[in-house]
Design an enzyme around this catalytic site. Structure first.
Site, mmCIF file in Angstrom:
data_model
loop_
_atom_site.group_PDB
_atom_site.id
_atom_site.type_symbol
_atom_site.label_atom_id
_atom_site.label_comp_id
_atom_site.label_asym_id
_atom_site.label_seq_id
_atom_site.Cartn_x
_atom_site.Cartn_y
_atom_site.Cartn_z
ATOM 1 N N ARG A 149 0.861 -1.187 0.000
ATOM 2 C CA ARG A 149 0.000 0.000 0.000
ATOM 3 C C ARG A 149 0.894 1.233 0.000
ATOM 4 O O ARG A 149 2.049 1.182 0.436
ATOM 5 C CB ARG A 149 -0.891 0.027 1.253
ATOM 6 C CG ARG A 149 -1.880 -1.116 1.364
ATOM 7 C CD ARG A 149 -2.716 -0.958 2.625
ATOM 8 N NE ARG A 149 -3.736 -1.994 2.752
ATOM 9 C CZ ARG A 149 -3.598 -3.111 3.465
ATOM 10 N NH1 ARG A 149 -2.460 -3.322 4.117
ATOM 11 N NH2 ARG A 149 -4.565 -3.995 3.525
ATOM 12 N N LYS A 173 -2.733 -1.850 7.815
ATOM 13 C CA LYS A 173 -3.921 -1.370 8.511
ATOM 14 C C LYS A 173 -4.058 -2.030 9.875
ATOM 15 O O LYS A 173 -3.750 -3.201 10.041
ATOM 16 C CB LYS A 173 -5.167 -1.661 7.662
ATOM 17 C CG LYS A 173 -5.240 -0.820 6.400
ATOM 18 C CD LYS A 173 -6.538 -1.053 5.653
ATOM 19 C CE LYS A 173 -6.642 -0.146 4.439
ATOM 20 N NZ LYS A 173 -7.902 -0.359 3.697
ATOM 21 N N HIS A 242 -1.810 2.800 -6.399
ATOM 22 C CA HIS A 242 -2.818 1.742 -6.299
ATOM 23 C C HIS A 242 -2.856 0.896 -7.568
ATOM 24 O O HIS A 242 -3.109 -0.307 -7.520
ATOM 25 C CB HIS A 242 -4.196 2.340 -6.017
ATOM 26 C CG HIS A 242 -4.327 2.914 -4.639
ATOM 27 N ND1 HIS A 242 -4.015 2.199 -3.500
ATOM 28 C CD2 HIS A 242 -4.712 4.135 -4.212
ATOM 29 C CE1 HIS A 242 -4.209 2.957 -2.430
ATOM 30 N NE2 HIS A 242 -4.620 4.136 -2.838
ATOM 31 N N ARG A 245 -0.141 -1.624 -7.300
ATOM 32 C CA ARG A 245 -0.528 -2.667 -6.335
ATOM 33 C C ARG A 245 -1.555 -3.604 -6.965
ATOM 34 O O ARG A 245 -1.463 -4.830 -6.827
ATOM 35 C CB ARG A 245 -1.082 -2.005 -5.072
ATOM 36 C CG ARG A 245 -1.630 -2.968 -4.015
ATOM 37 C CD ARG A 245 -1.909 -2.195 -2.734
ATOM 38 N NE ARG A 245 -2.922 -2.792 -1.896
ATOM 39 C CZ ARG A 245 -2.691 -3.714 -0.959
ATOM 40 N NH1 ARG A 245 -1.469 -4.168 -0.767
ATOM 41 N NH2 ARG A 245 -3.677 -4.174 -0.210
ATOM 42 N N HIS A 268 -5.090 -8.356 3.122
ATOM 43 C CA HIS A 268 -6.541 -8.233 3.214
ATOM 44 C C HIS A 268 -7.064 -9.080 4.376
ATOM 45 O O HIS A 268 -6.752 -10.266 4.473
ATOM 46 C CB HIS A 268 -7.212 -8.722 1.924
ATOM 47 C CG HIS A 268 -7.041 -7.785 0.772
ATOM 48 N ND1 HIS A 268 -7.238 -8.159 -0.535
ATOM 49 C CD2 HIS A 268 -6.687 -6.469 0.728
ATOM 50 C CE1 HIS A 268 -7.022 -7.130 -1.334
ATOM 51 N NE2 HIS A 268 -6.684 -6.094 -0.586
ATOM 52 N N TYR A 277 -9.983 -9.660 -7.835
ATOM 53 C CA TYR A 277 -8.969 -9.938 -8.852
ATOM 54 C C TYR A 277 -9.310 -11.182 -9.667
ATOM 55 O O TYR A 277 -8.833 -11.329 -10.788
ATOM 56 C CB TYR A 277 -7.589 -10.069 -8.205
ATOM 57 C CG TYR A 277 -7.166 -8.775 -7.539
ATOM 58 C CD1 TYR A 277 -6.787 -7.682 -8.303
ATOM 59 C CD2 TYR A 277 -7.204 -8.633 -6.161
ATOM 60 C CE1 TYR A 277 -6.440 -6.480 -7.705
ATOM 61 C CE2 TYR A 277 -6.851 -7.439 -5.557
ATOM 62 C CZ TYR A 277 -6.478 -6.371 -6.332
ATOM 63 O OH TYR A 277 -6.142 -5.179 -5.748
#
Length: 301
Positions: A149, A173, A242, A245, A268, A277
């Site tokens: 990220r 995160k 992004h 990524r 994730h 994806y």
């Protein structure tokens, strides 16, 4: 005198920063969302959080939708409001969560835009000689190599790269740490950058990537440089972090078919986020099928 909505918001934001250790940008998003809620409450003369009920929350959603706020933004606002009320429930300030059961208007989920392998190769074929170009190539090689990220990349320190084992340690995160492999070309680009970094960096700066001023390169700075390189390298699409990524994830899934591994690499929490994806991969296969299969080709009228 009972504490006001603003008093409890101040406590809630401290909770997000100190207890949950959310990133500054995430807290900014919470503030923006809850400012909208407060404006709605003021217009409805709602002075304290326990006075907000599910009917008013639905009215808020309807109002924001009429004003043209995107469905994703409304969904994020509802998530912020639910988090606030979970905190207020914990503090025994309310007896219910009025945002539970309220959903945002549905929006069509758009597929992430990616660069194909040829576009990535063209982007990274930088004949870098000056320190900033060498730095930028290392940034883009690392992002594409490991699927970082933007915030993770900008937050890297010198000791986060293990050159011997070709690994990078990132904090994502929720302050979760994960260790990711780094490709051979990215390691080479990083070593090239380290040979020039000391000429730019301030003596006590620990950031891996620094600006021309010698301090940590910001996320915004990375975005701007990446966009400039997309133009310089002749790409006909906008290049941003992004997109690199997304390209990493899509290309890896195409080659491996291992959705769980891609989920782990991307960091994730929910595999449903990674499954987007698989739709990209199917979209590519569908185009090949339509173009090549004799029974798929449509006759021209």
């Amino acid at each position: 005198m009972p504490e006001t909505k603003t008093d409890w918001l101040t406590k809630f934001f401290s909770h997000l920063e100190l207890e949950r250790r959310l990133s500054p940008q995430t807290v900014i998003n919470y503030r923006r969302d809850l400012r909208r809620v407060c404006a709605f409450c003021e217009a409805r003369h709602i002075q304290h959080w326990p006075q907000l009920d599910i009917h008013q929350v639905r009215a808020l959603v309807a109002q924001l939708h009429r004003e043209g706020l995107h469905g994703r933004s409304i969904a994020r606002l509802l998530s912020s409001l639910r988090s606030l009320f979970r905190y207020l429930l914990r503090e025994e300030q309310v007896t219910h969560n009025p945002a539970e059961g309220v959903s945002a208007p549905k929006v069509k989920r758009s597929l992430p835009k990616v660069l194909d392998a040829d576009q990535v190769n063209r982007l990274l074929e930088i004949k870098a000689k000056d320190p900033l170009s060498i730095r930028d190539r290392a940034i883009m090689e690392l992002m594409y190599s490991s699927g970082l990220r933007l915030s993770e990349l900008a937050g890297l320190d010198l000791n986060d790269i293990d050159y011997a084992d070709a690994l990078v340690r990132v904090t994502g995160k929720g302050a979760k740490t994960r260790v990711l492999p780094v490709g051979r070309l990215a390691i080479k680009a990083l070593k090239d950058w380290l040979g020039r970094r000391d000429g730019l960096a301030k003596a006590d700066e620990q950031a891996l990537f620094v600006s021309r001023n010698g301090t940590r390169l910001s996320g915004r700075g990375i975005e701007q440089r990446m966009q400039q390189w997309g133009l310089k390298q002749g790409l006909d699409v906008r290049v941003h972090p992004h997109r690199l990524r997304h390209s990493f994830a899509s290309h890896l899934l195409e080659s491996s078919g291992d959705l769980r591994a891609v989920q782990e690499l991307l960091g994730h929490a929910d595999i449903g986020t990674t499954q987007i994806y698989t739709h990209l991969d199917f979209q590519h296969l569908a185009k090949v099928y339509d173009a090549a299969h004799p029974r798929a080709k449509r006759k021209r009228p």
